[in-house]
Design a protein around this motif. Structure first.
Motif, short mmCIF file in Angstrom:
data_model
loop_
_atom_site.label_atom_id
_atom_site.label_comp_id
_atom_site.label_asym_id
_atom_site.label_seq_id
_atom_site.Cartn_x
_atom_site.Cartn_y
_atom_site.Cartn_z
N UNK A 109 26.62 45.71 68.37
CA UNK A 109 26.66 44.24 68.47
C UNK A 109 27.40 43.64 67.28
N UNK A 110 27.14 44.19 66.10
CA UNK A 110 27.79 43.68 64.89
C UNK A 110 29.31 43.92 64.96
N UNK A 111 29.70 45.05 65.55
CA UNK A 111 31.13 45.34 65.68
C UNK A 111 31.77 44.45 66.73
N UNK B 229 35.40 40.55 67.22
CA UNK B 229 36.44 40.14 68.16
C UNK B 229 35.94 39.21 69.26
N UNK B 230 34.64 39.13 69.44
CA UNK B 230 34.07 38.31 70.52
C UNK B 230 33.43 37.06 69.93
N UNK B 231 33.94 35.89 70.32
CA UNK B 231 33.42 34.63 69.75
C UNK B 231 31.96 34.37 70.13
N UNK C 283 23.07 50.30 58.64
CA UNK C 283 22.62 50.45 57.27
C UNK C 283 23.73 50.75 56.26
N UNK C 284 24.96 50.76 56.71
CA UNK C 284 26.05 50.89 55.74
C UNK C 284 27.08 49.78 55.92
N UNK C 285 26.65 48.68 56.58
CA UNK C 285 27.51 47.51 56.72
C UNK C 285 26.75 46.28 56.26
#
Length: 475
Positions: A293-295, A299-301, A327-329
């Protein structure tokens, strides 16, 4: 007969109460943090922002001269606040005595609030000591939003406030228990709500165990709770497609159902996520989904409205695939202990007449800057149950006022004999000793130790003294 015309004076009917003043000042400080990187607004800048004169602003801050209620509404609206009844008092011009009494009461309360927060206060007399008694309660859990006893730990608050307004952000708050995570989360959520964001705060300890052994149940549980918190009818059966699997169903539910109905950003706080580490397979799949979801937010508004905050004590996620977890972002936040200056600040807010560098050093020699242990000490000292000398003596002898806190750790160590044996060696060690890094990691995550260079030491003298006695039987 010529009638005399009486010149009518315009009556300004309301003044800020201390509650209203506190709310407005907090909102202003929030905007200063986000828009001005902590720089304070000048009176002229506030005047321009609110669209009222500096003269009117001065009347407002004085708490002694009334303004129009419309003006007050305008001030609050400029900082995204709604004026509440407790925010103002009505000045009744027909009764001078009543007005005078109202003003005196407001000023007295304002002085009481300001005295807690002013760093220039050096001493409190017995009358003031009694005056503040009604604010003392046993410090169990998070510090309430309106409490004068919350101590900021710069730059942490500013960092999380600045980050949560970023599209698709991730904030990771990690610290042992009783270090102030929940108190920080309260303020982060309050800040987000001031921005007009929707907020959802989920404590993972409240999730049923059977949901943590079945990913489909877990994700449906999560979606149901979030929908309810957002005021949206869950409609899970209509929106869930078993044919495509629970992870895709959950993602589509968020993207096409929840986020489309919410115009403003949504802040999801997952507290106590350590619970998931007890179920490795579920943890792998669940955290991989959060990461995806974070990724998507890059690109998705629609997904950019999603803001994630994870709160935890341990770092057992080292067993996870780090590239498939959140946990690494994002922004990592570690809560540190109070400094001596912060301990002395808190002492002043409690009305303790301490000499700079003396009593604070004595207390910290026992418990360091541990927030919960410091607050417990202040509660008993302010209640005059114990003197500082008695507190220190009893704590070293048998745990004293910290007995319940220590006992909880003792129970945890008894449940983990290997860890208890390692800790016994640490609290009795005279020289540096080598230990398994995983054991050290677990003890540090529990909050029982700290490292000074290559040395591994008990967290504080209180822990060393107590557990040296308790653990000698297993050496």
């Amino acid at each position: 007969m010529k009638l005399e015309q009486t010149k009518t004076r315009r009556r300004r009917g309301v003044i800020l109460t201390p509650t209203g003043l506190k709310r407005l000042q907090t909102a202003i400080q929030t905007v200063e943090t986000v828009e001005k990187r902590g720089e304070t607004f000048t009176l002229e800048e506030l005047s321009d922002r609110i669209n009222i004169s500096t003269k009117t602003l001065n009347r407002l801050w004085s708490l002694s001269t009334g303004v129009d209620q419309k003006t007050l509404i305008q001030c609050f609206k400029a900082f995204k606040l709604e004026l509440r009844r407790e925010d103002y008092s009505i000045v009744k011009g027909v009764n001078k005595n009543e007005t005078s009494q109202t003003l005196s009461l407001s000023l007295k309360r304002a002085e009481e609030i300001n005295s807690f927060e002013s760093l220039s206060v050096n001493s409190f007399d017995h009358e003031q000591h009694d005056q503040f008694k009604h604010l003392w309660s046993y410090p169990d859990g998070s510090v309430p939003l309106d409490s004068p006893f919350y101590i900021e730990r710069p730059p942490i608050e500013e960092l999380v406030y600045r980050e949560v307004i970023q599209p698709g952000c991730v904030i990771r708050i990690r610290a042992p228990k009783e270090m102030g995570k929940s108190s920080l989360v309260l303020r982060l959520l309050d800040f987000a709500q001031m921005q007009g964001y929707s907020t959802v705060h989920l404590n993972c300890d409240q999730i049923d165990s059977d949901c943590l052994t079945d990913l489909n149940k877990l994700l449906r549980c999560l979606c149901w709770q979030v929908a309810r918190e957002l005021g949206i009818e869950p409609n899970l059966d209509d929106k869930w497609d078993k044919e495509i699997g629970c992870k895709l169903s959950c993602s589509f539910y968020w993207q096409s159902y929840l986020l489309k109905q919410i115009q403003n950003p949504v802040v999801l706080v997952l507290n106590e996520v350590d619970r998931f580490f007890e179920y490795p397979h579920i943890a792998q799949e669940f955290f991989a989904l959060l990461r995806s979801w974070c990724e998507e937010a890059r690109q998705d508004t629609n997904w950019q409205k999603f803001r994630l905050v994870v709160v935890y004590s341990t770092e057992e996620y080292v067993t996870l695939n780090i590239n498939r977890s959140p946990f690494n972002i994002g922004l990592p936040i570690r809560l540190s202990e109070f400094t001596q200056q912060q301990v002395e600040d808190l002492a002043r807010r409690h009305g303790l007449d301490w000499t700079a560098g003396k009593e604070s050093a004595q207390l910290m020699s026992l418990v360091g800057g541990h927030p919960a242990l410091i607050r417990i000490a202040f509660y008993y000292l302010c209640s005059q149950v114990l003197t500082l000398e008695e507190l220190l003596e009893e704590a070293i002898a048998n745990g004293g006022i910290y007995h319940d806190h220590l006992w909880r750790y003792w129970v945890k160590l008894q449940e983990k004999p290997r860890l208890a044996k390692v800790y016994a060696e640490i609290v009795t060690a005279k020289l540096s000793t080598s230990f398994d890094p995983i054991d050290v990691y677990k003890l540090e995550s529990l909050g029982l130790i700290h490292c000074e260079g290559d040395r591994i030491l008990p967290r504080c003298e209180l822990y060393r003294a107590y557990f040296e006695k308790q653990l000698t039987t297993i050496m």
